[in-house]
Design a protein around this motif. Structure first.
Motif, PDB file in Angstrom:
ATOM      1  N   THR A 298      20.056 -39.112 -42.541  1.00 22.80           N
ATOM      2  CA  THR A 298      19.156 -38.082 -43.046  1.00 22.80           C
ATOM      3  C   THR A 298      17.750 -38.536 -42.711  1.00 22.80           C
ATOM      4  OG1 THR A 298      20.640 -37.526 -44.864  1.00 22.80           O
ATOM      5  CG2 THR A 298      18.334 -36.861 -45.091  1.00 22.80           C
ATOM      6  N   ARG A 299      17.037 -37.765 -41.910  1.00 21.63           N
ATOM      7  CA  ARG A 299      15.696 -38.156 -41.469  1.00 21.63           C
ATOM      8  C   ARG A 299      14.649 -37.475 -42.343  1.00 21.63           C
ATOM      9  NH1 ARG A 299      15.401 -40.246 -36.097  1.00 21.63           N
ATOM     10  NH2 ARG A 299      17.490 -40.531 -35.234  1.00 21.63           N
ATOM     11  N   LEU A 300      13.716 -38.262 -42.858  1.00 22.26           N
ATOM     12  CA  LEU A 300      12.663 -37.755 -43.724  1.00 22.26           C
ATOM     13  C   LEU A 300      11.304 -38.049 -43.099  1.00 22.26           C
ATOM     14  CD1 LEU A 300      13.932 -39.102 -47.178  1.00 22.26           C
ATOM     15  CD2 LEU A 300      14.522 -36.960 -46.056  1.00 22.26           C
ATOM     16  N   PRO A 301      10.394 -37.071 -43.114  1.00 23.66           N
ATOM     17  CA  PRO A 301       9.042 -37.324 -42.592  1.00 23.66           C
ATOM     18  C   PRO A 301       8.308 -38.319 -43.485  1.00 23.66           C
ATOM     19  CG  PRO A 301       9.138 -35.185 -43.671  1.00 23.66           C
ATOM     20  CD  PRO A 301      10.548 -35.688 -43.622  1.00 23.66           C
ATOM     21  N   ALA A 302       7.650 -39.287 -42.893  1.00 22.66           N
ATOM     22  CA  ALA A 302       6.949 -40.313 -43.658  1.00 22.66           C
ATOM     23  C   ALA A 302       5.869 -40.941 -42.789  1.00 22.66           C
ATOM     24  CB  ALA A 302       7.920 -41.382 -44.143  1.00 22.66           C
ATOM     25  N   THR A 303       4.894 -41.521 -43.446  1.00 24.51           N
ATOM     26  CA  THR A 303       3.878 -42.309 -42.767  1.00 24.51           C
ATOM     27  C   THR A 303       4.232 -43.774 -42.947  1.00 24.51           C
ATOM     28  OG1 THR A 303       2.182 -40.648 -43.198  1.00 24.51           O
ATOM     29  CG2 THR A 303       1.427 -42.855 -42.632  1.00 24.51           C
ATOM     30  N   VAL A 304       4.470 -44.473 -41.858  1.00 20.75           N
ATOM     31  CA  VAL A 304       4.908 -45.862 -41.896  1.00 20.75           C
ATOM     32  C   VAL A 304       3.885 -46.721 -41.175  1.00 20.75           C
ATOM     33  CG1 VAL A 304       6.752 -47.495 -41.338  1.00 20.75           C
ATOM     34  CG2 VAL A 304       7.314 -45.122 -41.913  1.00 20.75           C
ATOM     35  N   THR A 305       3.375 -47.722 -41.843  1.00 21.47           N
ATOM     36  CA  THR A 305       2.487 -48.692 -41.211  1.00 21.47           C
ATOM     37  C   THR A 305       3.090 -50.075 -41.368  1.00 21.47           C
ATOM     38  OG1 THR A 305       1.191 -48.936 -43.247  1.00 21.47           O
ATOM     39  CG2 THR A 305       0.434 -47.303 -41.643  1.00 21.47           C
ATOM     40  N   GLY A 306       2.879 -50.924 -40.372  1.00 25.56           N
ATOM     41  CA  GLY A 306       3.470 -52.252 -40.397  1.00 25.56           C
ATOM     42  C   GLY A 306       4.730 -52.308 -39.576  1.00 25.56           C
ATOM     43  N   ARG A 307       5.484 -53.348 -39.768  1.00 31.66           N
ATOM     44  CA  ARG A 307       6.674 -53.532 -38.930  1.00 31.66           C
ATOM     45  C   ARG A 307       7.849 -52.703 -39.426  1.00 31.66           C
ATOM     46  NH1 ARG A 307      10.434 -57.491 -40.663  1.00 31.66           N
ATOM     47  NH2 ARG A 307       9.855 -58.588 -42.589  1.00 31.66           N
ATOM     48  N   GLU A 308       8.744 -52.389 -38.488  1.00 31.67           N
ATOM     49  CA  GLU A 308       9.945 -51.645 -38.846  1.00 31.67           C
ATOM     50  C   GLU A 308      10.835 -52.508 -39.727  1.00 31.67           C
ATOM     51  OE1 GLU A 308      11.794 -50.310 -35.297  1.00 31.67           O
ATOM     52  OE2 GLU A 308      10.219 -48.859 -34.825  1.00 31.67           O
ATOM     53  N   LEU A 309      11.574 -51.830 -40.621  1.00 34.90           N
ATOM     54  CA  LEU A 309      12.335 -52.575 -41.607  1.00 34.90           C
ATOM     55  C   LEU A 309      13.517 -51.763 -42.095  1.00 34.90           C
ATOM     56  CD1 LEU A 309      12.441 -55.089 -43.545  1.00 34.90           C
ATOM     57  CD2 LEU A 309      11.110 -53.724 -45.165  1.00 34.90           C
ATOM     58  N   GLY A 310      14.630 -52.440 -42.338  1.00 35.26           N
ATOM     59  CA  GLY A 310      15.801 -51.834 -42.964  1.00 35.26           C
ATOM     60  C   GLY A 310      16.103 -52.521 -44.280  1.00 35.26           C
ATOM     61  N   ILE A 311      16.518 -51.773 -45.282  1.00 36.18           N
ATOM     62  CA  ILE A 311      16.729 -52.327 -46.617  1.00 36.18           C
ATOM     63  C   ILE A 311      17.758 -51.479 -47.352  1.00 36.18           C
ATOM     64  CG2 ILE A 311      14.883 -50.999 -47.725  1.00 36.18           C
ATOM     65  CD1 ILE A 311      14.137 -53.599 -49.244  1.00 36.18           C
ATOM     66  N   ARG A 312      18.504 -52.093 -48.270  1.00 36.26           N
ATOM     67  CA  ARG A 312      19.528 -51.380 -49.043  1.00 36.26           C
ATOM     68  C   ARG A 312      19.258 -51.499 -50.537  1.00 36.26           C
ATOM     69  NH1 ARG A 312      25.494 -52.914 -48.060  1.00 36.26           N
ATOM     70  NH2 ARG A 312      24.707 -55.035 -48.042  1.00 36.26           N
ATOM     71  N   PHE A 313      19.660 -50.449 -51.268  1.00 31.67           N
ATOM     72  CA  PHE A 313      19.507 -50.437 -52.725  1.00 31.67           C
ATOM     73  C   PHE A 313      20.772 -49.897 -53.374  1.00 31.67           C
ATOM     74  CE2 PHE A 313      15.110 -50.001 -51.295  1.00 31.67           C
ATOM     75  CZ  PHE A 313      14.443 -50.889 -52.124  1.00 31.67           C
ATOM     76  N   GLU A 314      21.000 -50.329 -54.602  1.00 27.48           N
ATOM     77  CA  GLU A 314      21.904 -49.594 -55.474  1.00 27.48           C
ATOM     78  C   GLU A 314      21.212 -48.276 -55.811  1.00 27.48           C
ATOM     79  OE1 GLU A 314      24.911 -50.241 -56.477  1.00 27.48           O
ATOM     80  OE2 GLU A 314      25.109 -52.322 -55.776  1.00 27.48           O
ATOM     81  N   LEU A 315      21.951 -47.176 -55.724  1.00 29.20           N
ATOM     82  CA  LEU A 315      21.349 -45.872 -55.994  1.00 29.20           C
ATOM     83  C   LEU A 315      20.822 -45.797 -57.423  1.00 29.20           C
ATOM     84  CD1 LEU A 315      20.896 -43.322 -54.323  1.00 29.20           C
ATOM     85  CD2 LEU A 315      22.991 -42.382 -55.300  1.00 29.20           C
ATOM     86  N   THR A 316      21.518 -46.463 -58.351  1.00 29.25           N
ATOM     87  CA  THR A 316      21.086 -46.433 -59.745  1.00 29.25           C
ATOM     88  C   THR A 316      19.825 -47.260 -59.984  1.00 29.25           C
ATOM     89  OG1 THR A 316      22.632 -48.251 -60.186  1.00 29.25           O
ATOM     90  CG2 THR A 316      23.385 -46.015 -60.677  1.00 29.25           C
ATOM     91  N   THR A 317      19.441 -48.085 -59.032  1.00 28.50           N
ATOM     92  CA  THR A 317      18.190 -48.831 -59.124  1.00 28.50           C
ATOM     93  C   THR A 317      17.046 -48.050 -58.493  1.00 28.50           C
ATOM     94  OG1 THR A 317      19.323 -50.970 -59.083  1.00 28.50           O
ATOM     95  CG2 THR A 317      17.002 -50.955 -58.445  1.00 28.50           C
ATOM     96  N   LEU A 318      17.286 -47.486 -57.304  1.00 29.31           N
ATOM     97  CA  LEU A 318      16.208 -46.831 -56.561  1.00 29.31           C
ATOM     98  C   LEU A 318      15.826 -45.484 -57.174  1.00 29.31           C
ATOM     99  CD1 LEU A 318      14.305 -46.836 -54.136  1.00 29.31           C
ATOM    100  CD2 LEU A 318      16.139 -45.791 -52.782  1.00 29.31           C
ATOM    101  N   TYR A 319      16.812 -44.683 -57.552  1.00 31.67           N
ATOM    102  CA  TYR A 319      16.496 -43.316 -57.987  1.00 31.67           C
ATOM    103  C   TYR A 319      15.555 -43.272 -59.192  1.00 31.67           C
ATOM    104  CZ  TYR A 319      16.988 -38.395 -59.092  1.00 31.67           C
ATOM    105  OH  TYR A 319      16.706 -37.069 -59.341  1.00 31.67           O
ATOM    106  N   PRO A 320      15.848 -43.990 -60.300  1.00 31.21           N
ATOM    107  CA  PRO A 320      14.910 -43.913 -61.427  1.00 31.21           C
ATOM    108  C   PRO A 320      13.542 -44.485 -61.104  1.00 31.21           C
ATOM    109  CG  PRO A 320      16.663 -45.488 -61.867  1.00 31.21           C
ATOM    110  CD  PRO A 320      17.045 -44.775 -60.624  1.00 31.21           C
ATOM    111  N   ALA A 321      13.481 -45.463 -60.199  1.00 32.26           N
ATOM    112  CA  ALA A 321      12.184 -46.021 -59.818  1.00 32.26           C
ATOM    113  C   ALA A 321      11.329 -44.978 -59.108  1.00 32.26           C
ATOM    114  CB  ALA A 321      12.385 -47.238 -58.920  1.00 32.26           C
ATOM    115  N   VAL A 322      11.963 -44.140 -58.288  1.00 34.32           N
ATOM    116  CA  VAL A 322      11.227 -43.084 -57.578  1.00 34.32           C
ATOM    117  C   VAL A 322      10.939 -41.916 -58.504  1.00 34.32           C
ATOM    118  CG1 VAL A 322      11.350 -41.422 -55.674  1.00 34.32           C
ATOM    119  CG2 VAL A 322      12.202 -43.751 -55.344  1.00 34.32           C
ATOM    120  N   SER A 323      11.900 -41.546 -59.340  1.00 33.50           N
ATOM    121  CA  SER A 323      11.756 -40.330 -60.153  1.00 33.50           C
ATOM    122  C   SER A 323      10.646 -40.452 -61.186  1.00 33.50           C
ATOM    123  CB  SER A 323      13.076 -39.998 -60.846  1.00 33.50           C
ATOM    124  OG  SER A 323      13.425 -41.007 -61.778  1.00 33.50           O
ATOM    125  N   THR A 324      10.343 -41.668 -61.638  1.00 27.50           N
ATOM    126  CA  THR A 324       9.299 -41.835 -62.638  1.00 27.50           C
ATOM    127  C   THR A 324       7.908 -41.980 -62.027  1.00 27.50           C
ATOM    128  OG1 THR A 324       9.785 -44.215 -62.675  1.00 27.50           O
ATOM    129  CG2 THR A 324      10.815 -42.843 -64.372  1.00 27.50           C
TER     130      THR A 324
END
Length: 368
Positions: free
Chosen positions: A302-328
């Motif tokens: 799923t591709r999302l438009p974003a502004t990215v500065t710095g080096r390219e990076l890949g990272i993984r999260f538990e969905l139950t950790t990432l979602y509330p962090a973003v939603s608040t």
């Protein structure tokens, strides 16, 4: 079977069975006319067990009788109604007990800050998403409150997330103060706090008192356990290597539509890519950037438009950790500061710095 055997099998005492016979809730199948001995059948064990469990939750006898004679749906409704009353009574008793304890020989509270009620209520709800109920670590259910001459800071952590919100008081704080208070009691006070124009926070020997005009004071007890040393952790974080800014609503929608318990993010100059991260997922570091590959067959992105500065990076999260962090996060756009695939990610609004959340990623799988 005689009453003694039936009592052992049902978990009720013989005296209780006699009482329930007299009450009309559970008659014996047979009574010896000469001796008066009561006898029961195996078919009655189900009713007896249900009766015992209903009494264990302090259900009054008239309601017990109604439940035993009702159909499944009506019985469930009656149980829910009773439970709601019990919990309501318990909460009222808890609040009264807290107020009583706070007033037992205690000196007047020390004023520490005055805050707008709706601002404080929002802040409490935001940081409480990073609390956890763990019997062995009750402090993880608490909120750290720190007051200095310029701000009031609320902080909570469940070890996988850390949320901190800074508030500007309506009046300059009278003194510096710090303590950890019960998150559940703060949560219970939110409704009253939100309806108050101003809330005066007072420190006491055993917690904080929230004073509100024309409303009953609310008291939140202190937790005695030491709060995690999050400031040392923050000071030890490495430099940010990648900064990403994107729409909060777009990211949340992508996470809501995502399948699986984990989510993998790849940040490149072309935007943000969200991929399914299953048990066979690996991060492959290559000269052309970071790519996430799934063992067997590659899954769709799923591709999302974003502004990215710095080096390219890949990272993984538990969905139950990432979602509330973003939603608040506050505001329409969210900013992510990344330091590597195994380092905490700082998540905050792109244009409001009051609320900051750190989220721990999942340990990268070894490359194969």
């Amino acid at each position: 079977m005689p009453i003694g055997v039936f009592a052992r099998r049902s978990g009720l005492t013989s005296s209780a069975l006699r009482f329930y016979d007299d009450s009309g809730l559970l008659h014996p199948a047979e009574v010896d006319p000469a001796s008066g001995y009561r006898y029961y059948t195996a078919d009655q064990l189900g009713r007896a067990t249900t009766l015992r469990r209903l009494r264990e939750i302090a259900m009054p006898l008239p309601v017990v009788a109604a439940v035993l004679d009702a159909g499944p749906e009506e019985a469930a409704r009656l149980i829910d109604d009773h439970l709601a009353r019990v919990l309501g009574d318990a909460e009222a008793a808890r609040r009264t007990a807290v107020l009583l304890k706070s007033s037992l020989g205690e000196a007047p509270g020390l004023p520490v800050a005055t805050l707008k009620g709706f601002v404080l209520a929002d802040a409490v709800e935001q940081v409480l998403t990073a609390t956890a109920r763990e019997p062995d670590l009750p402090v993880l259910g608490g909120v750290r409150v720190e007051v200095d001459r310029e701000a009031v800071t609320l902080t909570a952590t469940d070890r996988y997330r850390l949320a901190t919100r800074t508030l500007v008081p309506s009046e300059p704080p009278a003194t510096a103060w710090a303590g950890t208070v019960c998150g559940d009691e703060l949560r219970a006070a939110v409704a009253e706090v939100r309806r108050s124009a101003l809330v005066r926070v007072e420190a006491t020997a055993h917690g904080i008192r929230l004073r509100m005009a024309d409303r009953e004071d609310r008291y939140c007890r202190s937790l005695t356990e030491e709060f995690p040393d999050f400031r040392s952790m923050l000071a030890a974080l490495p430099e940010v290597t990648t900064r990403v800014t994107l729409s909060k609503s777009v990211l949340l929608r992508a996470l809501e539509e995502h399948c699986g318990e984990q989510v993998a993010l790849r940040f490149t100059g072309g935007g943000t890519h969200i991929l399914t991260a299953g048990a066979g997922t690996h991060l492959l570091m290559a000269g052309g950037g970071t790519h996430l590959l799934t063992a067997g067959d590659e899954r769709p992105e799923t591709r999302l438009p974003a502004t990215v500065t710095g080096r390219e990076l890949g990272i993984r999260f538990e969905l139950t950790t990432l979602y509330p962090a973003v939603s608040t996060a506050v505001g329409p756009d969210v900013m992510l500061d990344l330091r590597g695939p195994d380092q905490p990610v700082t998540i905050r609004s792109a244009d409001h710095g009051d609320l900051t959340t750190l989220a721990m990623p999942v340990k990268p799988a070894p490359a194969t």
